[in-house]
Structures are given as C-alpha cells and as structure tokens.
Enzyme design. Structure first.
Site, mmCIF file in Angstrom:
data_model
loop_
_atom_site.group_PDB
_atom_site.id
_atom_site.type_symbol
_atom_site.label_atom_id
_atom_site.label_comp_id
_atom_site.label_asym_id
_atom_site.label_seq_id
_atom_site.Cartn_x
_atom_site.Cartn_y
_atom_site.Cartn_z
ATOM 1 N N ARG A 204 0.859 -1.178 0.000
ATOM 2 C CA ARG A 204 0.000 0.000 0.000
ATOM 3 C C ARG A 204 0.900 1.235 0.000
ATOM 4 N NH1 ARG A 204 -2.221 -3.507 4.007
ATOM 5 N NH2 ARG A 204 -4.325 -4.254 3.493
ATOM 6 N N LYS A 229 -2.205 -1.855 7.902
ATOM 7 C CA LYS A 229 -3.648 -1.787 8.141
ATOM 8 C C LYS A 229 -4.072 -2.872 9.125
ATOM 9 C CE LYS A 229 -7.984 -1.438 5.577
ATOM 10 N NZ LYS A 229 -8.604 -1.481 4.229
ATOM 11 N N HIS A 294 -2.522 2.098 -6.127
ATOM 12 C CA HIS A 294 -3.159 0.856 -5.678
ATOM 13 C C HIS A 294 -3.348 -0.124 -6.826
ATOM 14 C CE1 HIS A 294 -4.588 -0.665 -1.867
ATOM 15 N NE2 HIS A 294 -5.581 -1.284 -2.482
ATOM 16 N N ARG A 297 -0.641 -2.641 -6.716
ATOM 17 C CA ARG A 297 -0.890 -3.693 -5.710
ATOM 18 C C ARG A 297 -1.884 -4.715 -6.253
ATOM 19 N NH1 ARG A 297 -1.283 -4.905 0.000
ATOM 20 N NH2 ARG A 297 -3.431 -5.300 0.651
ATOM 21 N N HIS A 320 -4.343 -9.390 4.093
ATOM 22 C CA HIS A 320 -5.803 -9.402 4.197
ATOM 23 C C HIS A 320 -6.228 -10.229 5.406
ATOM 24 C CE1 HIS A 320 -6.408 -8.560 -0.393
ATOM 25 N NE2 HIS A 320 -6.167 -7.471 0.298
ATOM 26 N N TYR A 329 -9.672 -11.352 -6.624
ATOM 27 C CA TYR A 329 -8.713 -11.402 -7.736
ATOM 28 C C TYR A 329 -8.967 -12.574 -8.676
ATOM 29 C CZ TYR A 329 -6.346 -7.829 -5.067
ATOM 30 O OH TYR A 329 -6.068 -6.669 -4.386
#
Length: 347
Positions: A204, A229, A294, A297, A320, A329
């Site tokens: 990120r 995050k 982004h 990524r 995640h 994805y």
C-alpha cells in the site's frame, strides 16, 4: 477544527473548497474522496458539491451540526474507549464523526431511549433521502454497532442492525507489459525504486512511505512491513532485482530515518510527491488509463494468481484479514478465462 470549507464555483461547476495547513494525514484522507483535486494556484483542495461532502465538511446550519450535551458526552466516552483499544488516530476520528452524524440527527432524543426503529428511520429518512453513498452508510452503521455494543447499555440490539449491501466492483489490473513500461519509465533511481518496490511486494502507499532502512532484510531477502492496516506486521519476499535497485539507491541517497525521505534528511517522503512520481511515469510510458498506486498492488496480486500462487499465500502477502477479500482477484485473473472457448467460434 483543522480545516475550513466553503462553497465555490470551478469552471462553472459547484464545488467545495477545503483549506488546511499541511497535514500528511488529512492529505491522505482527502485523496480517498471521489474527484478530490488540488489547486496549486489557490492552495486548496476542492471536491464535488454533494450532500455527502456537505455533511462531511459541515456545510449545513450550525444548529444542525452539534449533538445534544448528552450526545457530546457519549462521543467523548466513545473516543476514550477507542483510544484504550489502541485504534489509530485516523480510525478514531472516522468512527467518532460517523457516530456524531447519528447523534446529531437525534439530538432532541435521549440517547438511552434510542431503538432499532430509530436506526432504520435514520437510514431511510436521512441517508437515503440525501442520496448518500452505501459506503458512507456502512461507515455510520459500523460506528453505531460498535458504540452501542461495547460502550452503552441501551434499547438498541446491535445484532439486529444490518449493514447495507456493498456494490460489487472489480479491482483495476494492468497487464505485465503495462507494468513493465511504467516501472522502466523513470531514470531517477529513487523514483524507479519506489514504484518497483510497491509492485514487487504488493505494498500500500502508506506502507512504502513508512518503511525504514532496517526493514529491508537482505540476508533473508524479505521486507518487514510493520503495523500496517489493522495494526499487523507481515513479511513479503524481496526480489533480487529490486534488492539490487535498493543497493544502488542507498549508495546514492543514504537515507537516515525513513527508507525514502523528502528533500531534508529525516523527513518522510510525502504522499503527494509519490503521486507525482507515478503521474510522471504514466506520461513517459504513454499510459492513458487513470492508474493509481493501488493498481500496482492489485496487479501484483493478480499476476501472482495467474502464475499459480496459492490464494492463501496471496492473502498473507497482502495482509488481508479475510480470504474473501483476496478471492476478488479470481474474478480478474486471465488464466482461467483464456482457457474458455466461446461458443461463437463453433458457429
């Protein structure tokens, strides 16, 4: 209040101008808003004049912007609880602002008397009536559920409050050729290294800017990403080619505190400058798509999936919490799609 907002006309279009002294966190947050633009001549950000943005920047009558005295006490209590739970400053501010909207709406009603019916009325008569987005509604709903579940004993049954359905959008993905052209566009070793590190590690924007020289483990060929995050640490493999770039960059710039620093030693490289690095690369590579950092990524994750990497490993590499986030994805990967033959070809 750290900012001032006012209504303006920009090219005959109604906009909201937002002014504040340089603040990296505010800049990061305003860039996340739709169609936020920086005016370098007048030194302010401006956004579309929408009901949601008017609410966000409090461009509504003063008497309608403050909760009751009781509501303000609950906001203070909520903030203290979030701080004790070690939520980040930006998350605390987001949750408090979201709950404030709800408490302002019911400023003439005792907080302890609020019910699930009030939450439903708020969503219908305020959120939907003002045509506010589903993501904004979800943000307010999360704040209501968190506060009334953990801080206050009221008539509200948080388990019976449903979040709005989120629109299902696909991540934007570049081809490997497009990525290569973007990464090779810069001759400046610092700019090139930053973009290459974002793509090669699936970082990120904030994760790249918070890297320190000691986070690069050249012995194990990994990058340590600290407190990203969700306040999680993780490691990601470091490409040998990127490690070579990093060594060239380090010799040339000798960063002290941060891996990538601004013009002054020890000063963190700014998000705005990083955006300009990407913009210049896109111009040089003649890429006309509205690419953001982004996208790199997203492209990293998709290219890993197409090369046969297990989805569980990709989830770990991206940091995640839920596998469902990573599974998106699979909808943009070309590996399976290219094996499907259209029935049109048999006509």
């Amino acid at each position: 209040m750290r900012w001032k907002a006012r209504l303006i006309k920009h090219h005959h279009t109604d906009r909201i101008a937002v002014e504040f002294e340089r603040d990296a966190e505010l800049i990061r947050r305003i860039k996340l808003l739709d169609d936020a633009r920086w005016n370098p001549q007048k030194k302010y950000w401006h956004l579309p004049d929408t009901a949601e943005n008017r609410e966000r920047f409090k461009l509504i009558p003063k008497q309608d912007t403050e909760p009751s005295a009781e509501g303000q006490e609950h906001l203070v209590k909520f903030g203290r609880w979030l701080s004790a739970k070690r939520y980040s400053a930006s998350t605390i501010d987001t949750y408090k602002q979201a709950l404030r909207v709800f408490l302002v709406y019911y400023r003439k009603k005792e907080v302890g008397a609020l019910t699930n019916a009030d939450v439903l009325d708020f969503n219908n008569d305020y959120i939907l009536k003002k045509n506010l987005s589903a993501s904004y509604q979800n943000q307010v709903t999360n704040a209501i559920k968190l506060y009334f579940r953990t801080v206050l004993d009221t008539q509200i049954e948080t388990d019976k409050i449903d979040r709005p359905k989120k629109p299902k959008t696909l991540p934007n993905v570049l081809s490997k050729e497009e990525v290569k052209n973007i990464l090779e566009a810069h001759y400046n070793i610092k700019h090139k290294t930053m973009l290459c590190l974002i793509y090669s590690c699936g970082l990120r924007r904030s994760e790249l800017l918070h890297l320190k020289p000691e986070d690069i483990d050249s012995q194990r060929n990994v990058v340590l990403i600290r407190q990203s995050k969700g306040r999680k640490d993780r490691i990601t493999p470091l490409s040998a080619k990127v490690l070579d770039l990093l060594r060239q960059y380090y010799i040339a710039y000798r960063p002290q505190t941060w891996l990538f620093e601004g013009q002054r030693s020890g000063e963190q490289y700014s998000e705005q400058s990083l955006q300009r690095v990407l913009k210049l690369a896109l111009e040089k590579a003649k890429v006309t798509k509205p690419v953001t950092l982004h996208w790199l990524r997203h492209s990293y994750a998709t290219h890993l999936l197409e090369s046969g990497t297990d989805l569980r490993y990709i989830q770990e590499l991206l940091g995640h919490s839920s596998s469902r986030t990573t599974e998106i994805y699979t909808h943009v990967s070309m590996k399976s799609l290219q094996q499907i033959k259209s029935p049109f070809d048999d006509l």
